[in-house]
Write a protein that holds these residues in place. Structure first.
Motif, short mmCIF file in Angstrom:
data_model
loop_
_atom_site.label_atom_id
_atom_site.label_comp_id
_atom_site.label_asym_id
_atom_site.label_seq_id
_atom_site.Cartn_x
_atom_site.Cartn_y
_atom_site.Cartn_z
N TRP A 74 -38.29 -58.91 -24.14
CA TRP A 74 -37.30 -58.29 -25.05
C TRP A 74 -36.61 -59.36 -25.87
O TRP A 74 -36.24 -60.44 -25.34
N ARG A 75 -36.39 -59.06 -27.14
CA ARG A 75 -35.48 -59.87 -27.93
C ARG A 75 -34.05 -59.55 -27.50
O ARG A 75 -33.78 -58.45 -27.00
N PRO A 76 -33.09 -60.46 -27.73
CA PRO A 76 -31.69 -60.15 -27.42
C PRO A 76 -31.22 -58.86 -28.09
O PRO A 76 -30.46 -58.09 -27.49
N SER A 77 -31.71 -58.60 -29.31
CA SER A 77 -31.30 -57.39 -30.02
C SER A 77 -31.87 -56.13 -29.39
O SER A 77 -31.40 -55.02 -29.66
N GLY A 78 -32.88 -56.27 -28.53
CA GLY A 78 -33.47 -55.12 -27.87
C GLY A 78 -32.81 -54.74 -26.57
O GLY A 78 -33.14 -53.72 -25.96
N VAL A 79 -31.86 -55.55 -26.10
CA VAL A 79 -31.13 -55.27 -24.87
C VAL A 79 -29.93 -54.37 -25.20
O VAL A 79 -29.15 -54.69 -26.11
N VAL A 80 -29.80 -53.28 -24.50
CA VAL A 80 -28.70 -52.34 -24.73
C VAL A 80 -27.55 -52.69 -23.79
O VAL A 80 -27.72 -52.76 -22.57
N LEU A 81 -26.37 -52.92 -24.35
CA LEU A 81 -25.19 -53.28 -23.55
C LEU A 81 -24.24 -52.08 -23.43
O LEU A 81 -24.10 -51.28 -24.35
N GLY A 82 -23.61 -51.98 -22.26
CA GLY A 82 -22.60 -50.95 -22.05
C GLY A 82 -23.09 -49.74 -21.32
O GLY A 82 -22.30 -48.90 -20.88
N SER A 83 -24.40 -49.61 -21.14
CA SER A 83 -24.96 -48.50 -20.37
C SER A 83 -26.35 -48.89 -19.90
O SER A 83 -26.99 -49.77 -20.50
N GLY A 84 -26.82 -48.24 -18.84
CA GLY A 84 -28.15 -48.53 -18.34
C GLY A 84 -28.17 -48.73 -16.84
O GLY A 84 -27.10 -48.79 -16.19
N PRO A 85 -29.35 -48.89 -16.26
CA PRO A 85 -29.49 -48.96 -14.81
C PRO A 85 -29.21 -50.34 -14.21
O PRO A 85 -29.12 -50.47 -12.99
N TYR A 86 -29.09 -51.35 -15.06
CA TYR A 86 -28.89 -52.71 -14.54
C TYR A 86 -27.45 -53.16 -14.77
O TYR A 86 -26.74 -52.66 -15.64
N ARG A 87 -27.05 -54.16 -13.98
CA ARG A 87 -25.70 -54.71 -14.13
C ARG A 87 -25.77 -56.23 -14.11
O ARG A 87 -26.60 -56.82 -13.39
N GLY A 88 -24.90 -56.86 -14.90
CA GLY A 88 -24.86 -58.31 -14.94
C GLY A 88 -23.48 -58.81 -15.28
O GLY A 88 -22.64 -58.08 -15.83
N GLU A 89 -23.23 -60.06 -14.96
CA GLU A 89 -21.95 -60.70 -15.26
C GLU A 89 -22.06 -61.45 -16.58
O GLU A 89 -23.03 -62.18 -16.82
N VAL A 90 -21.05 -61.30 -17.42
CA VAL A 90 -21.03 -61.99 -18.71
C VAL A 90 -20.67 -63.46 -18.47
O VAL A 90 -19.56 -63.78 -18.06
N LEU A 91 -21.63 -64.34 -18.75
CA LEU A 91 -21.39 -65.78 -18.59
C LEU A 91 -20.87 -66.43 -19.87
O LEU A 91 -20.20 -67.47 -19.82
N GLY A 92 -21.18 -65.83 -21.00
CA GLY A 92 -20.74 -66.41 -22.26
C GLY A 92 -20.88 -65.42 -23.39
O GLY A 92 -21.70 -64.50 -23.33
N ALA A 93 -20.05 -65.59 -24.42
CA ALA A 93 -20.10 -64.75 -25.61
C ALA A 93 -19.91 -65.64 -26.84
O ALA A 93 -19.02 -66.50 -26.86
N SER A 94 -20.78 -65.47 -27.85
CA SER A 94 -20.75 -66.32 -29.03
C SER A 94 -20.75 -65.47 -30.29
O SER A 94 -21.70 -64.72 -30.54
N TYR A 95 -19.70 -65.58 -31.08
CA TYR A 95 -19.57 -64.83 -32.33
C TYR A 95 -20.49 -65.45 -33.38
O TYR A 95 -20.45 -66.66 -33.65
N GLN A 96 -21.37 -64.63 -34.00
CA GLN A 96 -22.34 -65.12 -34.98
C GLN A 96 -22.16 -64.50 -36.36
O GLN A 96 -23.07 -64.52 -37.17
N GLY A 97 -20.98 -63.98 -36.63
CA GLY A 97 -20.73 -63.35 -37.92
C GLY A 97 -20.98 -61.85 -37.85
O GLY A 97 -20.05 -61.07 -37.60
N GLN A 98 -22.21 -61.43 -38.04
CA GLN A 98 -22.53 -60.01 -37.99
C GLN A 98 -22.81 -59.53 -36.57
O GLN A 98 -22.82 -58.33 -36.31
#
Length: 340
Positions: A270-294
């Motif tokens: 999967w590309r990063p853009s293909g991962v759906v965040l906020g819902s789904g069967p898996y869970r993970g911890e946010v290690l980092g967040a990077s603002y890229q403009g859009q």
């Protein structure tokens, strides 16, 4: 394309000392085709190009161009043009004299030489700078001189070795368009060596992805971008989340998670853009967040290891350290046949 085997590399093996750099490589290039040799540093793409140009001895195999065996022919007898990454212009010669240099070596008469230089400079929009020295030119203009010097000798094949890597982003885009225009107008066969996926996708009729001296995959830009066969090609083309599939499970980092329903391949990416965040069967911890403009890029930690995800900048943000649900939809995955 009139001749699909205009250039043929047959079981080419190339070595530096006792180290094999390219092994048993076979490739055909059609007349008028623009091929991109794409891959990371050390994959053998530049070595292959140098062998075609005659700058690298061939340990075994052959190089044939338009029916002529070039394997052991001197570089100046091959009828091949070469544009270097460094441009390799003569600093003491004017633009016109730089472009005319190859014609002088071929003993082309002065009147014909002058006319051909004028035409070549006009093609790259540098006729008004014919009398300038290279030091008085911008990087983009120097690159145009190098191109004019290569096409003025009317080569049967033009090789370009990372020709835009020394330019800034805006000039790279301009020169990419210029190269595409020249290739269309001249109908010349080109081999373009690059590690830049965007350049290969924008320019090439066909992309040849190389890995460790061998061809990993070749196809149209669309095929390589959308349907990588292996994890290596997938990661190189932006599918950063790659997992093997075994017995209906995604496998990574010594752990497993249930694969999406309907999975039939031996691997998924999967590309990063293909991962759906906020819902789904898996869970993970946010290690980092990077603002890229859009967009905002996230790095998640889950049993499979790190997951890279991407969300629109206007979407609700997820704080570092928080736990988030996510999904890996089969519809946005690339099926892989090789996960090594």
């Amino acid at each position: 394309m009139s001749d699909p085997r205009y250039l043929t590399l047959d079981k080419l093996t190339l070595s530096y000392g006792g180290s094999v750099a390219v092994q048993d490589l076979s490739l055909t290039v059609g007349r008028g085709e623009l091929i991109a040799l794409l891959g990371p540093s050390g994959c053998g793409k530049t070595t292959t190009m140098r062998a075609i140009a005659g700058l690298m001895p061939v340990a075994s195999g052959s190089v044939t161009l338009d029916g002529r065996d070039l394997t052991h022919l001197a570089p100046n007898k091959r009828g091949i043009g070469l544009v270097f990454q460094s441009y390799a212009l003569f600093p003491h010669l004017s633009v016109a004299d730089n472009v005319a240099f190859g014609l002088k070596l071929r003993r082309v008469p002065a009147a014909e030489r002058t006319e051909r230089v004028k035409k070549a400079l006009a093609r790259v929009d540098l006729a008004h700078l014919a009398d300038r020295l290279p030091k008085a030119l911008s990087g983009g203009q120097q690159q145009r001189v190098a191109l004019a010097r290569s096409i003025v000798v009317e080569p049967g094949l033009l090789l370009l070795d990372e020709p835009l890597s020394n330019l800034d982003a805006r000039l790279r885009l301009e020169m990419r368009s210029e190269l595409a225009r020249l290739q269309r107008e001249l109908g010349i066969t080109m081999i373009y060596v690059t590690h830049d996926q965007a350049e290969a996708l924008a320019l090439a009729d066909r992309i040849v992805v190389m890995r460790a001296g061998k061809i990993e995959q070749q196809g149209t830009p669309e095929e390589i971008f959308e349907r990588p066969h292996s994890a290596f090609v997938a990661r190189f083309m932006g599918f950063e989340n790659c997992f093997a599939v075994q017995a209906g499970q995604l496998v990574g980092a010594g752990a497993t998670l249930p694969a999406p329903t309907g999975t039939s391949s031996t691997g998924l990416a999967w590309r990063p853009s293909g991962v759906v965040l906020g819902s789904g069967p898996y869970r993970g911890e946010v290690l980092g967040a990077s603002y890229q403009g859009q967009t905002v890029e996230y790095l998640l930690n889950c049993p499979l290891g790190p997951i890279k995800a991407e969300a629109p900048a206007e979407a609700p943000r997820f704080a570092v350290g928080s736990e988030v649900s996510f999904d890996l939809p089969l519809s946005s995955a690339a099926p892989l046949t090789n996960v090594d």
